[in-house]
Design an enzyme around this catalytic site. Structure first.
Site, PDB file in Angstrom:
ATOM      1  N   HIS A   1       0.864  -1.221  -0.057  1.00 34.48           N
ATOM      2  CA  HIS A   1       0.120  -0.061  -0.026  1.00 34.48           C
ATOM      3  C   HIS A   1       0.865   1.207   0.131  1.00 34.48           C
ATOM      4  CE1 HIS A   1       0.100  -1.148   4.284  1.00 34.48           C
ATOM      5  NE2 HIS A   1       0.191   0.132   4.767  1.00 34.48           N
TER       6      HIS A   1
ATOM      7  N   CYS B   1     -31.544  -2.988  -9.170  1.00 29.19           N
ATOM      8  CA  CYS B   1     -32.522  -3.723  -8.210  1.00 29.19           C
ATOM      9  C   CYS B   1     -33.935  -3.093  -8.466  1.00 29.19           C
ATOM     10  CB  CYS B   1     -32.033  -3.253  -6.765  1.00 29.19           C
ATOM     11  SG  CYS B   1     -31.957  -1.530  -6.316  1.00 29.19           S
TER      12      CYS B   1
HETATM   13  C1  LIG Z   1     -24.852  -0.665 -12.308  1.00 33.03           C
HETATM   14  C2  LIG Z   1     -25.312   0.334 -13.146  1.00 33.03           C
HETATM   15  C3  LIG Z   1     -23.949   1.196 -13.469  1.00 33.03           C
HETATM   16  C4  LIG Z   1     -26.237  -0.002 -14.384  1.00 33.03           C
HETATM   17  O1  LIG Z   1     -26.584   1.271 -15.382  1.00 33.03           O
HETATM   18  C5  LIG Z   1     -26.147   1.331 -12.244  1.00 33.03           C
HETATM   19  O2  LIG Z   1     -27.388   0.688 -11.863  1.00 33.03           O
HETATM   20  C6  LIG Z   1     -25.376   1.756 -10.875  1.00 33.03           C
HETATM   21  O3  LIG Z   1     -24.428   2.502 -10.897  1.00 33.03           O
HETATM   22  N1  LIG Z   1     -25.680   1.202  -9.885  1.00 33.03           N
HETATM   23  C7  LIG Z   1     -24.834   1.563  -8.667  1.00 33.03           C
HETATM   24  C8  LIG Z   1     -25.903   1.779  -7.453  1.00 33.03           C
HETATM   25  C9  LIG Z   1     -25.802   0.308  -6.804  1.00 33.03           C
HETATM   26  O4  LIG Z   1     -24.928  -0.152  -6.276  1.00 33.03           O
HETATM   27  N2  LIG Z   1     -27.024  -0.233  -6.486  1.00 33.03           N
HETATM   28  C10 LIG Z   1     -27.206  -1.453  -6.008  1.00 33.03           C
HETATM   29  C11 LIG Z   1     -28.397  -1.641  -5.754  1.00 33.03           C
HETATM   30  S1  LIG Z   1     -29.766  -1.080  -6.327  1.00 33.03           S
END
Ligand SMILES: CC(C)(CO)[C@@H](O)C(=O)NCCC(=O)N/C=C\S
Length: 208
Positions: free
Chosen positions: A90, A175
């Site tokens: 690190h 999600c």
């Molecule tokens: C994955 C991506 C890049 C697809 O466009 C977008 O959904 C995003 O940045 N999600 C990050 C948010 C996250 O960690 N959600 C976790 C649970 S909802």
């Protein structure tokens, strides 16, 4: 050894003199699936060399074989250091990097950094970071997590340390929730990194 099963250029910390060295930190948000895209776009910038430091949770979200540069993880710290005279990874990484971009920064690692917790390779690099060098962070988490009052407090702490936020954006998240929490687009991250692309003046000893 993570290099064993993929045929990719074996980069190590020695072969990047005279270039602008970007260390990418990746943590356990689903947005880590964008790591291959981010790395390939960074490699297209003139004179830029890239290394990655990953947390264990982040490994669930990207395909190692799609990342063409060296990825350091916790076990590399312990393989490199077995006795007093060995280098400390690190510390080698904080010396090597001209710029550190953590994309995505998940809620857990945000909390660790805001409180000085350094229980893995990535957070140890942050904990040892020379704040005269740019540290950019790209929060990414579920909307409900983003809206929790502690998030703003912790983001403010990182800004007080001098780190630069590349804000999350509103999207329909994987999600199914709709709202803020999505990582900034890779093109946005690249545009911000470009603003820092000049070599620091003083020559720095190349270590390791
Ligand atoms: C994955 C991506 C890049 C697809 O466009 C977008 O959904 C995003 O940045 N999600 C990050 C948010 C996250 O960690 N959600 C976790 C649970 S909802």
């Amino acid at each position: 050894q993570i290099d064993s099963h993929v045929s990719r250029p074996r980069h190590d910390l020695l072969d990047s003199s005279g270039t602008f060295r970007v260390l990418v930190g990746v943590t356990g948000s689903v947005a880590a699936l964008k790591l291959p895209l981010l790395v390939s776009q960074l490699l297209e910038l003139p004179g830029v060399d890239v290394r990655v430091v990953t947390t264990e949770h982040a490994k669930h979200f990207y395909d190692l074989a799609e990342v063409a540069v060296k990825i350091y993880s916790d076990k590399d710290e312990w393989e490199l250091w077995t006795q007093r005279s060995d280098p400390v990874l690190h510390i080698e990484l904080r010396r090597w990097a001209d710029l550190f971009v953590i994309a995505p920064l998940d809620a857990n690692t945000l909390g660790k950094i805001a409180n000085g917790i350094c229980d893995n390779l990535l957070t140890c690099v942050v904990r040892a970071w020379d704040t005269s060098r740019p540290l950019l962070f790209c929060p990414a988490m579920n909307t409900a997590m983003w809206q929790h009052p502690i998030t703003a407090r912790q983001v403010d702490s990182l800004k007080e340390f001098g780190y630069v936020e590349i804000p999350c954006i509103a999207k329909k998240l994987v999600c199914g929730d709709e709202g803020k929490g999505a990582m900034a687009e890779v093109s946005t991250i690249i545009d911000v990194v470009k603003q820092y692309l000049q070599k620091p003046e003083e020559p720095r000893p190349l270590t390791l």
